[in-house]
Design a protein around this motif. Structure first.
Motif, mmCIF file in Angstrom:
data_model
loop_
_atom_site.group_PDB
_atom_site.id
_atom_site.type_symbol
_atom_site.label_atom_id
_atom_site.label_comp_id
_atom_site.label_asym_id
_atom_site.label_seq_id
_atom_site.Cartn_x
_atom_site.Cartn_y
_atom_site.Cartn_z
ATOM 1 N N LYS A 199 2.886 2.157 1.265
ATOM 2 C CA LYS A 199 3.188 3.288 0.383
ATOM 3 C C LYS A 199 3.799 2.816 -0.930
ATOM 4 C CE LYS A 199 6.025 5.208 3.349
ATOM 5 N NZ LYS A 199 6.092 4.183 4.412
ATOM 6 N N THR A 200 4.866 2.025 -0.812
ATOM 7 C CA THR A 200 5.540 1.540 -2.015
ATOM 8 C C THR A 200 4.593 0.697 -2.868
ATOM 9 O OG1 THR A 200 7.674 1.554 -0.904
ATOM 10 C CG2 THR A 200 7.491 0.181 -2.857
ATOM 11 N N THR A 201 3.817 -0.153 -2.207
ATOM 12 C CA THR A 201 2.878 -1.001 -2.936
ATOM 13 C C THR A 201 1.890 -0.147 -3.731
ATOM 14 O OG1 THR A 201 3.092 -2.607 -1.160
ATOM 15 C CG2 THR A 201 1.284 -2.933 -2.699
ATOM 16 N N PHE B 131 12.863 5.003 -7.750
ATOM 17 C CA PHE B 131 12.802 3.914 -6.777
ATOM 18 C C PHE B 131 13.441 4.302 -5.454
ATOM 19 C CE2 PHE B 131 11.981 1.792 -10.658
ATOM 20 C CZ PHE B 131 11.250 0.664 -10.330
ATOM 21 N N GLN B 132 12.992 3.588 -4.422
ATOM 22 C CA GLN B 132 13.534 3.804 -3.082
ATOM 23 C C GLN B 132 15.042 3.508 -3.086
ATOM 24 O OE1 GLN B 132 10.948 1.768 -0.356
ATOM 25 N NE2 GLN B 132 11.759 2.818 1.432
ATOM 26 N N GLN B 133 15.431 2.426 -3.760
ATOM 27 C CA GLN B 133 16.857 2.158 -3.970
ATOM 28 C C GLN B 133 17.207 2.814 -5.300
ATOM 29 O OE1 GLN B 133 14.465 -0.022 -4.433
ATOM 30 N NE2 GLN B 133 14.498 -1.627 -2.906
ATOM 31 N N MET C 215 7.270 8.756 -7.107
ATOM 32 C CA MET C 215 8.554 8.904 -6.427
ATOM 33 C C MET C 215 8.486 8.262 -5.052
ATOM 34 S SD MET C 215 9.724 12.692 -7.477
ATOM 35 C CE MET C 215 9.653 13.209 -9.201
ATOM 36 N N ASP C 216 9.375 7.313 -4.832
ATOM 37 C CA ASP C 216 9.381 6.567 -3.581
ATOM 38 C C ASP C 216 10.537 7.041 -2.702
ATOM 39 O OD1 ASP C 216 8.887 4.785 -1.626
ATOM 40 O OD2 ASP C 216 9.013 2.993 -2.882
ATOM 41 N N GLU C 217 10.234 7.880 -1.758
ATOM 42 C CA GLU C 217 11.234 8.446 -0.841
ATOM 43 C C GLU C 217 12.510 8.867 -1.561
ATOM 44 O OE1 GLU C 217 11.687 6.384 2.818
ATOM 45 O OE2 GLU C 217 9.760 5.391 2.643
ATOM 46 N N PRO C 218 12.399 9.734 -2.567
ATOM 47 C CA PRO C 218 13.577 10.024 -3.386
ATOM 48 C C PRO C 218 14.635 10.849 -2.661
ATOM 49 C CG PRO C 218 11.763 11.445 -4.010
ATOM 50 C CD PRO C 218 11.213 10.480 -3.008
HETATM 51 MG MG LIG Z 1 8.594 1.612 0.694
#
Ligand SMILES: [Mg+2]
Ligand SMILES: Nc1ncnc2c1ncn2[C@@H]1O[C@H](COP(=O)(O)OP(=O)(O)OP(=O)(O)O)[C@@H](O)[C@H]1O
Lengths: 313, 342
Positions: free
Chosen positions: B42-44, B81-83, B159-162
């Protein structure tokens, strides 16, 4: 998770209880057994000498005349010290040395760290090479730099002359250049240390901060200002604290290179202190000087640490 | 008009294939949710769209322009970002204003102040504008980093798991808020999550990823009712769909080549007058719903109990399966047919 932590804590208190039952000692007693030797050592080699020095600084004691009656002379040593032109000269020389070495080492050290952090091929090889000066003994460094500084045969004079056409340079012998000669050597020796700590700071910055900045179209200056500098600053300031205190007390390198000369142009505070204490044997007077230096470093150090804590939070 | 397109994109990291022959297209103004377990790529996928990774092969388009080789700055996308990736030691205001001050996008101080204020109010961090971000709680930091994306009007939001680090209440509020903002701004969003509820509620379409491959991309309803594979079926719905070998439990009226049958927990009726003999193994009360683990013929099934039925572990009962809603899969776990569409 909290369950696990609780269980672990309970296991720990149980084993604590067993341990104390076995030996019949309370936790406090065990704690004292552990820290006792350290405290004794500290008292013997730090606290007692400090108190003794404070006492001596109010007397006319001379260590080379043990039979002479020790007389309490009040604050006369301090009055003489603070009124003396020479003392201010030594302190000025010290400040000049500390400030310039710190400036050069921060700029060059941070710059090198930024370069090394790019992880080009052979970066770790170059890191090792750069670290070598830091690992040498100051006595060795001082000695071989006297050869490098030789006006006629030394490579330093040759190179500067080659590029700037200055003629033979007597770095150690000339009043104008001698203070810079020790600054250059100290910078050569200790820049790697600052670089190492800066590198630790740089390595602690996660990539995604730069990635976010890239997406926000930040330019190189903004990236440095918003991300790199705030993250590295605490490390850099710590490095400067360590090096600053060390350089305030600088002795070995300078003795090897200039021994305080020519005249007293490079006579830093600690070099003068050694002269007063162990060549002229004015023990009471030099004790007072030592106390003044101690209070100065202690005061400056405390202010600095306060600033450092502010930066960190 | 397409908001963003990936065409036959491959991305490997050493031995790991993170994204494999991925093609997908997001329409302008569409909310696409990518769903998949950890490590699914997903992130990639988001990073490929943003330009933070370059594909080994394949094409990337943003707003109809081929950006495959362009750096992130040239793509005009926003990334959460996820972080939380905030600028340390700067205030919430500075962090939110930063994207508006970037070269080529410079706004005057007054409009920056206004825009930042609006976004901060919307995300309910208006009272924190002058705080340093290092003094914020995790949830507040996450909202600042969402805000940093929203202050701009980019071609594409990634949006990565915001919402993953927020508490349940705030997550629900922000979910609604985010959907509203997306409609208001007519924004194109690719949103990554592994929370099926978020996927179902936010998405115009859901893309289900499995080990770097796109298994299915459909509207939430279609994805739920006609999952392309067993894997896709298992991604949506809580508790998970029951997968049973065809022929067991009287499930015989499927297509001839059906190998397994998927039965959603809500399609099992417990305490029926007639049907299979069953034993309740465990009961889970979730407040608004009750889930029972039931054993029938040595097969364990999850069932969503009707309100008003109270059951206890160990109790014996009869269950009925609404086989008209069953989903049929072949021996390769691919969808053959489902009751919902006849
Ligand atoms: Mg990820
Ligand atoms: N920079 C990298 N270097 C090496 N491997 C990577 C890198 N980035 C991702 N991978 C690998 O690619 C695969 C997909 O990773 P990705 O981060 O896209 O997963 P994800 O779906 O976002 O997972 P999560 O839900 O845990 O965030 C994983 O197996 C991961 O280990």
């Amino acid at each position: 998770m909290p369950d696990e932590a609780q269980r672990a804590r309970r296991a720990l208190t149980v084993s604590n209880r067993i341990a104390s039952k076995l030996r019949g000692l309370s936790d406090t007693a065990i704690a004292w057994i552990f820290i006792g030797p350290t405290i004794l050592l500290l008292l013997a080699i730090n606290i007692f000498p400090l108190l003794w020095t404070i006492y001596l600084s109010f007397t006319n004691y001379r260590a080379n005349q043990p039979g002479r009656p020790v007389r309490w002379i009040g604050t006369r040593n301090y009055e003489r010290l603070l009124g003396s032109e020479d003392i201010w000269g030594y302190l000025q020389a010290t400040a000049h040395f500390v400030i310039w070495t710190m400036i050069f080492q921060i700029v060059i050290g941070f710059g090198l760290a930024l370069l090394i952090n790019r992880n080009f091929r052979g970066a770790s090889f170059w890191t090792t090479i750069i670290l070598i000066p830091m690992m040498l003994s100051p006595a060795v460094v001082g000695t071989f730099w006297t050869y490098i500084y030789q006006p006629q045969t030394g490579i330093f004079s040759y190179i500067v002359d080659f590029f700037a056409g200055t003629g033979a340079l007597d770095m150690i012998g000339s009043v104008a250049l001698a203070p810079w000669s020790i600054i250059i050597v100290d910078t050569w020796m200790w820049t790697p240390y600052i670089m190492l700590l800066c590198l630790a700071g740089l390595r602690s910055i996660p990539d995604y901060l730069y990635e976010a900045a890239e997406i926000d179209r930040a330019n190189a200056l903004q990236r440095f200002w918003y991300i790199t500098l705030p993250r590295v600053l605490p490390f850099l300031m710590l490095a400067v604290l360590f090096r600053g205190i060390e350089n305030f007390k600088m002795f070995d390198l300078v003795v090897e290179l200039t021994s305080g000369g020519p005249g007293s142009t490079t006579e830093l505070a600690s070099i003068n202190l050694k002269r007063e204490a162990f060549e002229k044997w004015r023990t009471g007077y030099s004790s007072a000087f030592a106390i003044i230096l101690f209070v100065t470093i202690f005061g400056l150090g405390n202010i600095y640490v306060k600033v450092l804590n502010k930066v960190k939070s | 008009m397409a908001g963003a397109v990936l065409e036959n994109v491959f991305k490997t990291f050493g031995e790991t294939v993170a994204v494999e022959n991925l093609s997908l297209s997001v329409d302008h103004g569409e909310f696409l949710v990518l769903l998949g377990p950890t490590g699914a790529g997903k992130t990639t996928t988001l990073r490929l769209l943003a330009g933070l990774e370059l594909p080994d092969s394949g094409k990337v388009l943003v707003a109809d322009a081929d950006v495959t080789a362009l750096p992130p700055a040239a793509r005009d996308v926003a990334f959460v970002f996820q972080q939380y990736s905030l600028y340390p030691h700067y205030t919430v205001f500075e962090n939110l204003a930063f994207p508006l001050r970037a070269p080529g996008r410079r706004l005057d101080a007054e409009s920056i102040r206004k825009r930042v204020g609006e976004i901060a109010e919307m995300l309910r961090i208006g009272h924190k504008l002058n705080d340093k971000v290092t003094q914020l709680s995790g949830g507040e930091m996450q909202r600042v980093s969402i805000g940093r994306a929203l202050v701009r009007k980019p071609n594409l939001f990634l949006m990565d798991e915001p919402l993953s680090s927020l508490d349940a209440k705030l997550r629900e509020d922000l979910r609604v808020e985010l959907k509203r903002i997306q409609r208001d701004l007519d924004a194109t969003i690719v949103y990554v999550t592994h929370d099926q509820l978020e996927a179902m509620t936010l998405a115009d379409r859901i893309g289900i990823l499995q080990e770097g491959r796109l298994v299915q991309i459909d509207t939430p309803r279609v994805a739920y009712e006609r999952p392309a594979t067993v894997y896709a079926a298992q991604r949506l719905g809580s508790p998970q769909i029951n997968i049973v070998d065809t022929g067991k439990l009287g499930l015989e009226d499927g297509p001839p080549n059906a190998a397994t049958t998927g039965i959603r927990p809500e399609d099992i009726t417990v305490d029926a007058d007639q049907g299979e003999e069953a034993e309740i193994v465990a009961v889970e009360h979730r407040g608004d719903e009750t889930i029972a683990l039931i054993e029938v013929d040595g097969i364990r099934l999850h069932a969503l109990l009707d309100a008003g039925i109270s059951m206890e572990a160990g109790q014996r009962t009869r269950i009925a399966i609404r086989s008209e809603y069953a989903i049929w899969f072949d021996s390769q776990s691919r969808l053959i047919g489902s009751g919902a569409t006849g």
